[in-house]
Design a protein around this motif. Structure first.
Motif, PDB file in Angstrom:
ATOM      1  N   ILE A 124       0.845  -1.199   0.000  1.00  0.00           N
ATOM      2  CA  ILE A 124       0.000   0.000   0.000  1.00  0.00           C
ATOM      3  C   ILE A 124       0.880   1.248   0.000  1.00  0.00           C
ATOM      4  N   GLU A 125       1.946   1.183   0.759  1.00  0.00           N
ATOM      5  CA  GLU A 125       2.862   2.321   0.832  1.00  0.00           C
ATOM      6  C   GLU A 125       3.400   2.677  -0.557  1.00  0.00           C
ATOM      7  N   SER A 126       3.546   1.660  -1.412  1.00  0.00           N
ATOM      8  CA  SER A 126       4.159   1.889  -2.720  1.00  0.00           C
ATOM      9  C   SER A 126       3.214   2.531  -3.739  1.00  0.00           C
ATOM     10  N   PHE A 127       1.936   2.712  -3.370  1.00  0.00           N
ATOM     11  CA  PHE A 127       0.963   3.253  -4.333  1.00  0.00           C
ATOM     12  C   PHE A 127       1.327   4.673  -4.743  1.00  0.00           C
ATOM     13  N   THR A 128       1.077   5.019  -5.994  1.00  0.00           N
ATOM     14  CA  THR A 128       1.241   6.418  -6.417  1.00  0.00           C
ATOM     15  C   THR A 128      -0.110   7.125  -6.456  1.00  0.00           C
ATOM     16  N   ASN A 129      -1.195   6.361  -6.473  1.00  0.00           N
ATOM     17  CA  ASN A 129      -2.527   6.968  -6.491  1.00  0.00           C
ATOM     18  C   ASN A 129      -2.939   7.283  -5.050  1.00  0.00           C
ATOM     19  N   PRO A 130      -3.031   8.582  -4.714  1.00  0.00           N
ATOM     20  CA  PRO A 130      -3.284   8.949  -3.304  1.00  0.00           C
ATOM     21  C   PRO A 130      -4.671   8.513  -2.831  1.00  0.00           C
ATOM     22  N   LEU A 136      -7.320   2.311   1.276  1.00  0.00           N
ATOM     23  CA  LEU A 136      -6.857   1.087   1.943  1.00  0.00           C
ATOM     24  C   LEU A 136      -6.350   1.388   3.350  1.00  0.00           C
ATOM     25  N   THR A 137      -5.665   2.515   3.516  1.00  0.00           N
ATOM     26  CA  THR A 137      -5.184   2.893   4.838  1.00  0.00           C
ATOM     27  C   THR A 137      -6.354   3.029   5.805  1.00  0.00           C
ATOM     28  N   THR A 138      -7.393   3.678   5.348  1.00  0.00           N
ATOM     29  CA  THR A 138      -8.564   3.867   6.209  1.00  0.00           C
ATOM     30  C   THR A 138      -9.184   2.527   6.584  1.00  0.00           C
ATOM     31  N   VAL A 139      -9.318   1.656   5.613  1.00  0.00           N
ATOM     32  CA  VAL A 139      -9.910   0.348   5.899  1.00  0.00           C
ATOM     33  C   VAL A 139      -9.094  -0.381   6.958  1.00  0.00           C
ATOM     34  N   LEU A 140      -7.790  -0.412   6.784  1.00  0.00           N
ATOM     35  CA  LEU A 140      -6.949  -1.212   7.679  1.00  0.00           C
ATOM     36  C   LEU A 140      -6.674  -0.506   9.007  1.00  0.00           C
ATOM     37  N   ASP A 141      -7.016   0.769   9.090  1.00  0.00           N
ATOM     38  CA  ASP A 141      -6.839   1.486  10.354  1.00  0.00           C
ATOM     39  C   ASP A 141      -7.906   1.109  11.378  1.00  0.00           C
ATOM     40  N   ASP A 142      -8.969   0.527  10.940  1.00  0.00           N
ATOM     41  CA  ASP A 142     -10.018   0.072  11.876  1.00  0.00           C
ATOM     42  C   ASP A 142      -9.469  -1.134  12.635  1.00  0.00           C
ATOM     43  N   PRO A 143      -9.247  -1.003  13.941  1.00  0.00           N
ATOM     44  CA  PRO A 143      -8.547  -2.079  14.659  1.00  0.00           C
ATOM     45  C   PRO A 143      -9.301  -3.406  14.643  1.00  0.00           C
ATOM     46  N   ALA A 144     -10.618  -3.353  14.773  1.00  0.00           N
ATOM     47  CA  ALA A 144     -11.376  -4.613  14.795  1.00  0.00           C
ATOM     48  C   ALA A 144     -11.237  -5.314  13.448  1.00  0.00           C
ATOM     49  N   LEU A 145     -11.365  -4.532  12.382  1.00  0.00           N
ATOM     50  CA  LEU A 145     -11.250  -5.146  11.072  1.00  0.00           C
ATOM     51  C   LEU A 145      -9.834  -5.664  10.829  1.00  0.00           C
ATOM     52  N   LEU A 176       2.051 -11.665  -6.735  1.00  0.00           N
ATOM     53  CA  LEU A 176       1.820 -12.164  -8.093  1.00  0.00           C
ATOM     54  C   LEU A 176       1.307 -11.046  -9.004  1.00  0.00           C
ATOM     55  N   ALA A 177       0.315 -10.311  -8.532  1.00  0.00           N
ATOM     56  CA  ALA A 177      -0.269  -9.242  -9.350  1.00  0.00           C
ATOM     57  C   ALA A 177       0.768  -8.179  -9.665  1.00  0.00           C
ATOM     58  N   ASP A 178       1.642  -7.941  -8.711  1.00  0.00           N
ATOM     59  CA  ASP A 178       2.687  -6.940  -8.917  1.00  0.00           C
ATOM     60  C   ASP A 178       3.689  -7.394  -9.981  1.00  0.00           C
ATOM     61  N   ARG A 179       3.832  -8.704 -10.144  1.00  0.00           N
ATOM     62  CA  ARG A 179       4.691  -9.221 -11.204  1.00  0.00           C
ATOM     63  C   ARG A 179       3.998  -9.153 -12.562  1.00  0.00           C
ATOM     64  N   VAL A 180       2.703  -9.350 -12.575  1.00  0.00           N
ATOM     65  CA  VAL A 180       1.968  -9.385 -13.843  1.00  0.00           C
ATOM     66  C   VAL A 180       1.702  -7.979 -14.368  1.00  0.00           C
ATOM     67  N   LEU A 187      -2.818  -1.869 -17.893  1.00  0.00           N
ATOM     68  CA  LEU A 187      -3.255  -2.072 -16.506  1.00  0.00           C
ATOM     69  C   LEU A 187      -2.871  -0.900 -15.608  1.00  0.00           C
ATOM     70  N   ASP A 188      -3.799  -0.504 -14.746  1.00  0.00           N
ATOM     71  CA  ASP A 188      -3.522   0.468 -13.696  1.00  0.00           C
ATOM     72  C   ASP A 188      -3.131  -0.351 -12.464  1.00  0.00           C
ATOM     73  N   ARG A 189      -1.834  -0.359 -12.145  1.00  0.00           N
ATOM     74  CA  ARG A 189      -1.304  -1.243 -11.096  1.00  0.00           C
ATOM     75  C   ARG A 189      -1.954  -0.979  -9.742  1.00  0.00           C
ATOM     76  N   ASP A 190      -2.089   0.264  -9.335  1.00  0.00           N
ATOM     77  CA  ASP A 190      -2.637   0.545  -8.010  1.00  0.00           C
ATOM     78  C   ASP A 190      -4.090   0.075  -7.913  1.00  0.00           C
ATOM     79  N   LEU A 191      -4.830   0.258  -9.004  1.00  0.00           N
ATOM     80  CA  LEU A 191      -6.218  -0.192  -8.995  1.00  0.00           C
ATOM     81  C   LEU A 191      -6.274  -1.710  -8.871  1.00  0.00           C
ATOM     82  N   LEU A 192      -5.419  -2.400  -9.613  1.00  0.00           N
ATOM     83  CA  LEU A 192      -5.379  -3.857  -9.536  1.00  0.00           C
ATOM     84  C   LEU A 192      -5.043  -4.309  -8.111  1.00  0.00           C
TER      85      LEU A 192
END
Lengths: 331, 331, 331, 331, 331, 331
Positions: A124-130, A136-145, A176-180, A187-192
């Motif tokens: 996620i850190e490597s994304f260029t699309n802010p 994704l940061t917001t989703v994973l910041d939810d501790p329960a989730l 794998l997706a990052d290799r493909v 392909l838009d890598r960040d979207l994938l």
């Protein structure tokens, strides 16, 4: 760590005594033909599950002292009845809280969860699309989730059906997706990669994994595709100025990732990223199932010339372990 | 290079005269309602094909002087009849041999064939398995086969349907498979890449590409899977001490690469390498079809909000060009 | 009201002049074989659509003065070319705003929309479950949504493909479901009727109906099932103390109403109300399609002994109009 | 000939002692609930197979003295446990070589193999096409192949699953095809009969029949269609001046004889002879399966009014024995 | 016999005048683009059908003097428009009754109907089962039915779609079934042949063949399987002491002869005779379709190397004419 | 009424003695591992069936004194062996005729049959079409048929599989169809209701219900669709001046009521009444199956949160009992 695991019992001398801690997956009072009562249990740990029978109870109150979902300490021996392994249990009691290590009781990933999590955050850190990055940061910041994401299996059976299996599957897919991605310029890598992280996120509520792996009622009625789509939509709606077109594409990827209507996706992939997501998801699940089947063949003592058992997710096909078969030939 | 191509005529002023060289794909004598004879032709070049009508022939012998498969020089104009573009041809003659550049007359890969060929040989060079390396080297050392491999289209229609398309597809697959192989330790990389090189080799005899792309009678009756398997088997039988188990696996990969019985593979993939070959082959064909469809949409002047036409190899699905659609939104 | 409709032209004397207002569905500049330019149009109104050709334009600027989506006044005559009816247009101009009655230009329900709306509200009024009543009331209190609900067609083609078709279909279903509900005591009537009202609500955004009936991009990528589910979920989340189990059931009914995975429902009906919703929805759509086909047969002058054309939603089956056929026999 | 066969045991008095020779199909050491060890065997002969248990072994070394694939002499009695017939074995030893008649140990054709072989050669003798005659003569002149052809079963289960079954099936088909051929003048009789002889020839390597009937690894990965095609191609390539078109047709007949892609034929029949081959092959297999099922019903004591069990190769259909049912009525 | 047939016109010099008698299959008044009325006809005879246009009528009353189903005498010439053959008709009048030979006007069997009928009776004569013999004799003794049996086509299109086609198909099947029956001793030959005679008998009412070949309303609603079953049942009920079990078997054969539920048989074949009937019926229909397609290829001037057109009843497969292709090679 | 029913035994104390009357569904002599003979029975009554074992018989003649289809009085106790309930029978004798109430021995409708019959007649009485009224009156006036109609189950398993189930299903359908008919003006109500009464009438001969529910041989070979069509046709042929078109429609409704060829209807519904008949028949069968499954879940002690078992007629789907689940939540 436990001293003895279910999987060890297959190679245990018949009649030799063992002591072990097990999760009670089922408990039933039964009677023999001659009207003698006995206790029938399904006991499990991270390596599998097995039927166990308690023929004589030192104290009848013991049978009432525990229930499905509890952990018990059992002493007994393994034996084979009608070609099926069983435990014959001589003594039994409820385990004390400090005797139990929960990760021993259900199958779990062999990878280090903290490390998998770091890899996930690294992608996620490597994304260029802010926008996708803050989604994704917001989703994973939810501790329960986040906690549930680290624990959830990827499936009830089939593939990655163990604690941490969802995370393991997602990290494998990200790699794998990052290799493909760079191979196809459209392909838009960040979207994938966003699709990869979110595609199965609904499974954290579709499944429960306290006592074995089960579908929740909500999971049965709605399914993880709908539940994941709703979670993603709520999160994007909560982010100021999230681009509406991007939102649409993210939702489409979750909706369509099963690739076919008859597999439960209400829409077929209509953008290249969704098509690739469906391919790598399918491939990774099947490769994991094959790997598990190869491991199982070795565990069961099959020779290199023998095909595996029938693999459910590959249309009951049987497979051949290429490397083992060729190795055998070279000797 | 030709001065004018079929594809240019779509944007040509109606009535404006052009001169051009075209391949005759069909020729027919017809009569108008009022009993006036005329010549109806299908003319093609690498950019497409178009109907052309010769209403008045300066000399009736001209119509006899050429046939299907010949190249003609034509002068005429483009016009639209019932919304279908047509050529109205005023003058016509057989082209002289030195006027014709064959690569102009059929669609061809946009890549440099020599470079693709070097990449192919480079992959083989990187093999650590000596048997697989000598197998592929032997196959490609046959000059007639190597020439056909460089020229053949990968399909009659569908995907990579152009001269050099087979080679282009194989090199793309090699690159992709080489990225995927290290992700799964159970994969034998050289075996996988060997499958990639040989999987469609039968197409050099299944198809003909002299005048348009057609199936040969042999191709219709046997198919490229059988023809490729036979070629591989003959080559391996000719190599001293080729390991019999390896031979079996190579044949299995060619046989099973369509992935399903109903797609013409008599066996389903039963080794991990065959499964991966089927996946990357399918993915690459579909990604190429999508790319072509996106190009076509732009050529036809469709806006970024418009879905593409229905893509045959994706169950008549219509697609959205992610990058174009998002780009449009940002303006 | 318009003086002349597309459907009237089928029985119009060839060559007789008419004046009419039509919606421009397509516009194209073309050339005849002899290089003469002309204008080719698709003109429509609520009774259908027809090709029209303008061979001579009094003023070339007229062709530039209007576009797809505009309404024009046209003078011309009808004729038959190669057995296909066409308009030959002699004069043409952009219609003035006050000349146009929009309801004349697209097919529309033959029922009174206000009356249908009253029936819909009446059914909701009859609910005994307060939560479901406030859910539907809240949904329909949104003025934009209520307006769209009154206008939307129920489909692009197939069944109820006209303005107001969605509302007409929902009211027909409510009446039918209300008749069926008391027959099966296990059914929760209010839940069933709630499913009826909401099952296709996503169509108000899946389709656009300004110029003909089309899918929106959002509709293509997400589909009305997902869009309707999201709308219902948002509304229920906004209602204080909405029972979570009831929410789950409502969402399940929308998700599952197509009845089969291959028809785009990601879940099969798993509660009796969802099963009945799927049945009555399917039955009503098919009965409407049959009624339309019977009407069309009569309009086309088919005799009572002739089967209808092939009905798309009934697997290309042809039907017989029972009452007409029996009536004919009695004479 | 053996004194007692597996099939005889069904009607044997329980408890009565027998002596017999059987092939060991499986051997396993097991333990009873009370931890008593016993030996569990699957024993077979040409009439079927049965589970046998050795509860007491006079000498523990006996259990080590034989293995899967050996022939043993056993003394014991038959009994029924949970409605399943079993052998209770009291004494057991490895059989001496001269005690064993191999044809007693696996199911075998009831026809005389030498006579079937003569019929096969007779058909080939009758050919008027010299090329096809020398093709088949060459194939059958290979002594190893000829021997395998005489021994091989036609299938692992399903139809003609017995030693000599392949030859029996081929001779039946030759007779049938020879009756059908003159009825359709477009058929080339010699080509049709050549297809009959070669269509399943790959089964001599796809299956093994030493200990029960199994697929070889090669058979699993390639299948008898590919293996038969390769054998035929090699043979035709070895014959001087074999007509290339004829070669193509012979290969096509083998490839396409399953008639459908989903049955494993990579090509559908495209010549009349291939179509007829597929029909008669399918018919003969089904008629044999029906005949076996009728025999089984009689053996199991079913009445003429009872349908047979479900026939696998007829979609689990149950059949009625016409002649028996009518005969019963006439009494 | 007619002087000129539809099929002759394909090779007729354009513009050359002909006179001929044709059946009017359709009649329509149309207008040209320039509003000139003309008469558009579909004219047919036993060799095919063709569009004809009457541009100038000497007397407008002529157009009213005939209708669909009438026979006309026409004078005109053949021409090709947009690659489609057409008749340009100059003069036209209703044919006189004695000018018309009805067998010239619809496609008809090339066999002698009286001879086919004798063969049919000969087979019945050979029966040893008296009940089946009197059943068939009774059916064919009905003069109206016998007449219809001699005239009916076997299908609307597909196979044997010509007058007498049903009888031709049945006699071909009788010959074939009589060859197959002795090969399988479990078959009751007379029962099988009875099934052959009656299996399609319902077609005499399912189809009409006065003006082209059409389904009757009764045929559309009930189908020939139901109609044939009812006819057979009525006849057997009328015969004193017809054995009830035999009746059941005869009905079952008619019901099940399509072999699959999805082909319209409500029951699958459950007796060997029904299975064989389904096989030979299917084979004969397909062989006839192949023969027709080969004839068509030759008529259309295709070379021996060209595959036929796509054959509908063989899943759109294209076929190769074995004998022609091999013959070509030998030259 | 019986004192004890099969269904009661599930909650019976193990070892407690009971006396009861049961129908013998199967009887078999067997031997234990230790060669001790015992009697194995399947005993049934209207609430279900259970295995029973007689270990000791006071008099060996008892075992010969009864057979499959007889009713016995048994004394014994219930016990659970390997988690399966069983009866251990101590004493046993043939029941006396006056001890047996046949309606206790097979599952039967819970409705009053006389009342259902009155409702059926009431619907017929309400017809305005005199021909359809006399058709149904004639059918039901046949005393044997009327008796069978009152007794027959609607199916062997699946739905309404109990005595009187056919009548119960038909009356439920009549009520439902009568509610639906006025909603669609194109429907002929009397024709629709006639279809309802006759659609499954063939089941009175397709099934037998003396000892359990079985298919007759006639039922297996012809099926209830054919048998019902024949019965209706014979009756209509016997009525003077029955309108032929009406006859055709009635037959079509019976033929097509399964709605799909693959469900055994040789024709698809081609009139609106047939379409509606197929829908309500399908819906009623499924709703009954769901109701039975809900009842079973309660009987088995499942909680409101647990899904039912897999429902065969709903593609093995599991269902949730809406009302129970919501009720639980409200507490």
């Amino acid at each position: 760590m436990k001293d003895i695991y279910i999987a060890d019992l297959a190679n245990f001398d018949e009649g030799k005594l063992f002591d072990g801690y097990f999760l009670v997956l089922a408990k039933q009072q039964r009677t023999t033909k001659t009207n003698k009562p006995y206790l029938n249990l399904i006991l499990g740990d991270k390596t599998g599950q097995l039927e166990g029978r308690v023929w004589e109870l030192s104290d009848p109150r013991i049978a009432k002292s525990f229930d499905r979902g509890d952990v018990v300490k059992a002493r007994g021996s393994a034996s084979r009845f009608d070609d099926r392994l069983q435990m014959k249990i001589d003594q039994l009691r409820l385990a004390l809280p400090d005797e139990v290590d929960k990760t021993d009781l259900l199958p779990a990933t062999t990878y280090d969860v903290a490390d998998l999590w770091r890899q996930l955050l690294g992608f996620i850190e490597s994304f260029t699309n802010p926008d996708l990055k803050r989604l994704l940061t917001t989703v994973l910041d939810d501790p329960a989730l986040a906690q549930a994401f680290r624990e959830a299996p990827a499936a009830k059976q089939l593939h990655h059906a163990w604690l941490g299996g969802l995370l393991e599957h997602v990290v494998s897919l990200l790699t794998l997706a990052d290799r493909v991605a760079p191979h196809y310029p459209i392909l838009d890598r960040d979207l994938l990669l966003t699709g990869v992280v979110l595609h199965d996120i609904g499974k954290v509520r579709e499944l429960s994994w306290d006592i074995g792996f089960e579908y929740t009622v909500e999971g049965s009625l709605l399914g993880h595709i709908q539940m994941g789509t709703a979670l993603a939509e709520r999160t994007m709606d909560s982010l100021p100025d999230f681009p509406p077109r991007l939102k649409l594409l993210v939702l489409h990827m979750i909706l369509s990732h099963h690739g076919k209507l008859e597999f439960g996706s209400p829409k077929l992939p209509m953008i290249p990223e969704a098509l690739v997501l469906n391919f790598v998801d399918d491939l990774d699940a099947k490769m994991q199932a094959i790997q598990s089947e190869f491991d199982k063949s070795i565990r069961e003592g099959k020779g290199p010339d023998e095909l595996t058992g029938k693999v459910w997710s590959l249309d009951q096909r049987q497979l051949l372990n290429t490397r083992r078969w060729l190795g055998e030939a070279e000797k």
